[in-house]
Design a protein around this motif. Structure first.
Motif, PDB file in Angstrom:
ATOM      1  N   THR C 290       0.817  -1.202   0.000  1.00 33.91           N
ATOM      2  CA  THR C 290       0.000   0.000   0.000  1.00 33.91           C
ATOM      3  C   THR C 290       0.854   1.256   0.000  1.00 33.91           C
ATOM      4  O   THR C 290       0.339   2.362  -0.092  1.00 33.91           O
ATOM      5  CB  THR C 290      -0.906   0.049   1.240  1.00 33.91           C
ATOM      6  OG1 THR C 290      -0.083  -0.124   2.391  1.00 33.91           O
ATOM      7  CG2 THR C 290      -1.964  -1.020   1.188  1.00 33.91           C
ATOM      8  N   SER C 313      -8.537  -4.425  -5.445  1.00 32.47           N
ATOM      9  CA  SER C 313      -9.607  -3.558  -4.944  1.00 32.47           C
ATOM     10  C   SER C 313     -10.959  -4.127  -5.281  1.00 32.47           C
ATOM     11  O   SER C 313     -11.891  -4.012  -4.495  1.00 32.47           O
ATOM     12  CB  SER C 313      -9.501  -2.157  -5.557  1.00 32.47           C
ATOM     13  OG  SER C 313      -8.340  -1.538  -5.147  1.00 32.47           O
ATOM     14  N   PRO C 317     -12.734  -6.289  -1.454  1.00 32.15           N
ATOM     15  CA  PRO C 317     -13.054  -4.909  -1.113  1.00 32.15           C
ATOM     16  C   PRO C 317     -13.278  -4.611   0.361  1.00 32.15           C
ATOM     17  O   PRO C 317     -13.361  -3.471   0.734  1.00 32.15           O
ATOM     18  CB  PRO C 317     -14.349  -4.656  -1.899  1.00 32.15           C
ATOM     19  CG  PRO C 317     -14.959  -5.988  -2.032  1.00 32.15           C
ATOM     20  CD  PRO C 317     -13.875  -7.002  -2.011  1.00 32.15           C
ATOM     21  N   SER C 324     -13.890   0.741  -2.244  1.00 31.28           N
ATOM     22  CA  SER C 324     -12.846  -0.009  -2.941  1.00 31.28           C
ATOM     23  C   SER C 324     -13.162  -0.156  -4.422  1.00 31.28           C
ATOM     24  O   SER C 324     -12.301   0.016  -5.279  1.00 31.28           O
ATOM     25  CB  SER C 324     -12.734  -1.386  -2.289  1.00 31.28           C
ATOM     26  OG  SER C 324     -11.425  -1.755  -2.168  1.00 31.28           O
ATOM     27  N   ARG C 327     -12.631   3.051  -6.288  1.00 31.58           N
ATOM     28  CA  ARG C 327     -11.211   3.284  -6.544  1.00 31.58           C
ATOM     29  C   ARG C 327     -10.720   2.429  -7.704  1.00 31.58           C
ATOM     30  O   ARG C 327      -9.920   2.872  -8.525  1.00 31.58           O
ATOM     31  CB  ARG C 327     -10.383   2.985  -5.292  1.00 31.58           C
ATOM     32  CG  ARG C 327     -10.386   4.100  -4.273  1.00 31.58           C
ATOM     33  CD  ARG C 327      -9.309   3.865  -3.237  1.00 31.58           C
ATOM     34  NE  ARG C 327      -9.593   2.701  -2.429  1.00 31.58           N
ATOM     35  CZ  ARG C 327     -10.082   2.738  -1.212  1.00 31.58           C
ATOM     36  NH1 ARG C 327     -10.356   3.903  -0.648  1.00 31.58           N
ATOM     37  NH2 ARG C 327     -10.296   1.631  -0.539  1.00 31.58           N
ATOM     38  N   ALA C 328     -11.226   1.184  -7.757  1.00 26.71           N
ATOM     39  CA  ALA C 328     -10.796   0.295  -8.847  1.00 26.71           C
ATOM     40  C   ALA C 328     -11.167   0.896 -10.200  1.00 26.71           C
ATOM     41  O   ALA C 328     -10.358   0.920 -11.129  1.00 26.71           O
ATOM     42  CB  ALA C 328     -11.438  -1.086  -8.674  1.00 26.71           C
TER      43      ALA C 328
END
Lengths: 309, 368, 359
Positions: C290, C313, C317, C324, C327-328
């Motif tokens: 990360t 992601s 999730p 998540s 964001r993906a």
């Protein structure tokens, strides 16, 4: 009268030529070395799997029984993908090179290249989220109306995640590669040939058939081979889209589908340990050999019909 | 080459290079050392690498975040490549700790390999418990009561329609349509499948005659890759029936399972309860707590379809790593750690007895 | 003598100079009629939009060549048929493209902001965070793969076309490069991992290793496409250059390569686009993290790339999957934009390097 002495000299071997030639050969050798490395790796790590027990081989009796459904699935999905993608790709390449006006052609070429920019994970998500549900009514129609053909026997999958769907996703993934190379090849055809055909009164299609295709044959074959390689080796998208059951099935529209070698490795590798890892690597070697054989056969067919330039 | 063309090529190249370098020179906006307002006085520093179970991923992310916030000099990387990969990497010395959905397999030599890597008996403790929910997609039906035999028959294809009398018998009030049941299973081997088939084989042993396995035993029907694939398959397939991690249930309809004489819905407390009445496996080293979940328990409020994930570490590490591992893993099994995971990942906190045993073992990690 | 046979008919009467042709507005007319007819029937029979479009297309492809066959001749009909087919192929190819773009943009556009592009995922649980670490990782690893595979690929193609001739080595190399295209991406990752494990011990996670794995996948595409482009350079150019006394290497570098540069650049861009979206090999050799990692050669430091970020992601999730998953999609959109920018830069480069041509 003066005698001009005749000197017989051997051709000068320039340093530049020697270095450059050696570098080019070196690059070729490096590739061969890398390939040999991969083959050795696959063999060394894969051979122990020949003695694996049924528990490591997904409940199959021996390795041959384990890998045969995967080989079948790989070949079927690649064949279907090529069947769908090749005519489309050649059509699009022709539009960009011969049919569309100049500005539109550049924009179109760029758009099709956009398809190549999409990561395989996103193709997988698109396959599950958009394509599969849209294909379900078509599969149901096929099962109802042409269910007597074993290919469409049904019952149709309720989620649409069949080998046919996965092949269509593969076809779209290989479309940009085949299109881009075909397009470049079509654009490079000598104008003189095309203009001569037109001058003789050929229609646009006849010009393409007479002047462009023979010239472009080798390029199209290369493009298709690259597309085929990509289709057989595609891992992520197939793993996500296909509802795999690991058995041989002719039925293209049901929930029970054969898996492909690459997708199988991707699905099983994370949780595998011990001899099952070796079995997966040996299946990778099998894919290697299949690619070998398919390329060999394709080359043999093409070279027999090739027109020497 | 004349100078103009060199310039034409060199200039954009240099520009790209400068851009790239400058991009990589600045760190992320949230990673400057002055940013961590709660940067704990952690004197700890270093990197810790773990790998393994993807089921634990969300929990590990929460634990890592908490620990890194308290100790800004530490970086912990957990690679969710899967339990098999994690154990293999741990045994070969590639990672410092591993997460695994199933306990080390003695018959496959994993315990011996782990002990060899550590130079002593490896530590294995449960750190993540998650209930597994049975979900379905039947229009108009929000929940169902099923007993183990009925559930097993539905998954095995012996009951094929939703309005079958056996299901109706347990759910007299539900409007069940004449729709085909489409069971969905995991196409990738997983701990969820392993625990679910273990439950079916023990609680419905007359119907489910296959042993527990990471691979679904029936080679037909819909297969989906990963929990997210299962969720997609159920959401989009009418009449679909699947088993997924409870934290990913979302808006799907859930079935309650008969435990004893009552129907119990999946919940973190239920899973915790089931674990607390289960016994550890015998014949393992003292530092190895592998639990055999009691699938046929009749304890009040227990939900026996649960997945336990384990943490595998060594009792000794060289140098500063020992302290780092000890502190991190102590946090993982501590009450706050387990609570943090429950909030972030929907897991069930370790029951007290297990938690104390785990904490004790981890406390014994020393420098070699 | 007045007995002269005269014919009053001109000789060319059986060979008219003009043939009947379809009017210029024939194609649009047929298109309109096909669309209208399909729409009418479709509305009555309650077909879906897709069904109406397909039937309209089929009508057009059948009616226009048919009309042409009746009025003009067979060759014109064939020409019109293939024209329609070719344009249909384009339409079919654009459908998935538009739906893919729509999917990614509608899901991902709202996620992109300054924070998304400059923050990493370190210490983030739930909402917030960004893709900075994955962005750096992708750029690093893809640049490494490009630097390794483009010179090797182009030089190998030069060898195949210019030096190899029909020799056994050259044809085996060509054949084996084709075989190399079939290597599944995960096997390339496993191979790179095994290779680096020999030098760095087990559990190695290195960004450079990721570059090596990806270059295994890139090289065949670069070699094959460059080879085809080089083969298309007319021999006359080479011969003219030799006739002027230019050494062979200079001919290749200054004449042949620039002439083929547009195509070579296309091939390289295709190869980059292929590998920049690869997930499986990088999971094994580059790992996941990360935090930002800028070190290419540090053997125990994992590097995350955008496709790996997208994959994890989406599939893992956590309890509130929405953050998540959003964001993906944002990362997917950023990845596509990066490739398109690279594509544009590559085309510019190709145009700069190419000699002036009549095209």
């Amino acid at each position: 009268m003066t005698d001009i002495p005749l000197e017989v000299r051997s051709p000068k071997r320039r340093l530049g030529d020697l270095t450059f030639g050696a570098t080019a050969r070196g690059a070729g050798l490096l590739i061969l070395l890398a390939l040999a490395g991969v083959a050795v790796f696959l063999t060394l790590k894969g051979l122990p799997a020949l003695g694996a027990k049924s528990a490591d081989l997904d409940a199959h009796a021996n390795f041959a029984a384990y890998v045969w459904p995967l080989v079948y699935g790989t070949l079927i999905s690649a064949a279907l993908a090529l069947l769908v993608a090749t005519p489309l790709a050649i059509g699009v390449a022709l539009v960009v090179s011969h049919y569309a006006p100049r500005r539109m052609a550049t924009a179109l070429g760029y758009l099709i290249d956009l398809l190549a920019a999409v990561p395989s994970v996103v193709y997988g998500l698109w396959g599950i989220g958009f394509l599969s549900p849209k294909l379900v009514p078509i599969y149901e129609w096929l099962a109802d109306h042409v269910g007597w053909i074993p290919l469409f026997k049904g019952p149709a999958s309720t989620t649409g995640r069949t080998i046919l769907t996965a092949s269509i996703v593969l076809a779209i993934m290989i479309l940009p590669i085949v299109t881009a190379i075909s397009r470049e090849v079509f654009l490079q055809t000598p104008r003189l040939q095309q203009e001569a055909a037109l001058a003789l009164g050929a229609t646009r299609w006849e010009t393409i058939r007479l002047a462009v295709f023979p010239y472009a044959r080798s390029g199209i074959v290369s493009a298709v081979m690259l597309g085929l390689g990509r289709a057989m080796g595609e891992t992520m998208a197939v793993a996500m889209v296909l509802s795999a059951s690991g058995i041989v099935s002719v039925n293209l529209i049901s929930s029970t589908n054969p898996s492909t070698i690459a997708a199988n490795i991707a699905l099983k590798f994370p949780e595998s340990s011990g001899l099952s890892v070796n079995a997966l690597i040996l299946s990778g070697l099998v894919l290697f050999v299949i690619t070998f054989v398919v390329n060999f056969a394709a080359r043999a067919i093409v070279s027999r019909r090739e027109v020497s330039r | 080459m004349n100078s103009t063309s060199v310039r034409r090529i060199a200039l954009p190249g240099i520009a790209a290079l400068v851009l790239g370098l400058s991009l990589s020179a600045c760190g992320a906006g949230n990673e400057s050392s002055s940013d961590d307002s709660s940067s704990g006085g952690g004197s700890l520093s270093g990197t810790l690498n773990g790998a393994g179970s993807s089921a634990q991923q969300a929990a590990q992310a929460a634990w890592t975040a908490d620990f890194q916030k308290a100790n800004s000099g530490v970086t912990i990387n957990y690679n969710p490549i899967g339990s098999g990969g994690g154990v293999t990497q741990f045994n070969s010395g590639g990672v410092d700790f591993a997460g695994s959905d199933k306990a080390l397999d003695a018959s496959a030599g994993e315990i011996d390999a782990a002990n060899k890597r550590c130079g002593a008996d490896a530590i294995e403790v449960p750190d993540y418990i998650s209930p597994i929910a049975i979900v379905f997609n039947v229009p108009g039906v929000k929940s169902l009561n099923l007993d183990p035999d009925t559930a097993a028959k539905m998954f095995a294809g012996k009951i094929t329609k939703w309005n079958d009398p056996e299901i109706k018998g347990e759910n007299p009030g539900a409007k069940l349509p004449d729709l085909a049941i489409a069971p969905v299973h995991r196409s990738d081997p997983s701990g969820t499948t392993n625990n679910f088939t273990d439950y079916l084989s023990k609680a419905a042993k007359d119907v489910w005659t296959w042993p527990a396995a990471e691979d679904w035993p029936i080679k037909s029907g819909e297969g989906a890759s990963g929990t997210s694939g299962m969720v997609d398959a159920v959401t989009k397939g009418k009449g679909a029936l699947a088993y997924i991690d409870n934290s990913q249930v979302g808006n799907l309809s859930v079935a309650s399972i008969k435990v004893g004489s009552k129907y119990v819905a999946p919940s973190a407390d239920g899973a915790s309860k089931a674990l607390s009445v289960s016994k550890p496996q015998t014949g393992r080293p003292a530092s190895d707590i592998a639990i055999d979940i009691d699938r046929t328990t009749t304890a009040d409020g227990a939900y026996p379809i649960a997945l336990t994930s384990y943490l595998i570490a060594c009792p000794t590490y060289s140098g500063d790593k020992a302290d780092l591992v000890k502190q991190y893993l102590s946090y993982v099994v501590s009450t706050e750690g387990q609570q943090s995971a429950a909030t972030a990942a929907g897991s069930a906190p370790l029951p007290d007895n297990l938690q104390q045993q785990a904490a004790q073992l981890i406390d014994g990690i020393t420098k070699s | 003598m007045s007995q002269v046979l005269t014919t009053t008919e001109p000789v060319g009467r059986t060979l008219p100079l003009r043939r009947p042709r379809l009017p210029r507005w024939a194609a649009p007319l047929v298109g309109l009629v096909a669309a209208a007819a399909s729409l009418l029937v479709g509305l009555v029979a309650d077909w879906s939009v897709a069904g109406i479009v397909v039937v309209a297309g089929l009508l057009y492809v059948v009616v226009l060549p048919g009309w042409s066959l009746l009025v003009e001749n067979r060759r014109s009909a064939t020409d019109r048929l293939f024209s329609s087919l070719v344009w249909t192929a384009l339409a079919i190819a654009l459908v998935p493209l538009i739906s893919l773009l729509y999917l990614v943009i509608s899901n991902g556009a709202k996620e992109i902001d300054g924070q998304f592009l400059t923050y990493s995922m370190r210490n983030i649980v739930g909402s917030g965070g960004g893709i900075y670490h994955a962005l750096i990782g992708t750029l690093m690893i893809t640049a490494t793969a490009t630097v390794i595979s483009v010179p090797i690929g182009i030089l190998a193609a030069v060898y195949l076309v210019e030096y190899g001739g029909g020799s056994r080595v050259a044809s085996s190399l060509r054949f084996l490069v084709d075989v190399m295209t079939g290597i599944p991406s995960i096997v390339a990752g496993l191979f790179a991992y095994a290779l680096f494990e020999i030098f760095f011990g087990p559990g190695v996670k290195m960004a450079f290793g990721g570059g090596v794995a990806l270059s295994l996948l890139m090289v065949p595409i670069v070699v094959r496409s460059t080879e085809e482009m080089l083969k298309l350079v007319p021999d006359e150019l080479r011969e003219a250059s030799y006739a002027l006394g230019v050494p062979r290497w200079k001919t290749i570098v200054r004449i042949v390569l620039p002439t083929a540069s547009a195509g070579i650049v296309t091939g390289v861009t295709l190869a980059i686009a292929r590998v920049i979206g690869e997930t499986a090999p990088l999971l094994i050799i580059a790992g996941a993290t990360t935090s930002v990692n800028t070190s290419l050669f540090s053997p125990q430091t994992p590097t995350e790339t955008l496709p790996v970020f997208i994959y994890y992601s989406y599939t893992q999730p956590g309890l509130n999957p929405q953050y998540s998953v959003d964001r993906a999609w944002g990362a997917a959109l950023v990845l596509i934009v990066i490739v398109m920018i690279l594509n544009l830069l590559a085309r510019l480069l190709g145009r700069m390097l190419a000699p002036k041509s009549g095209r």
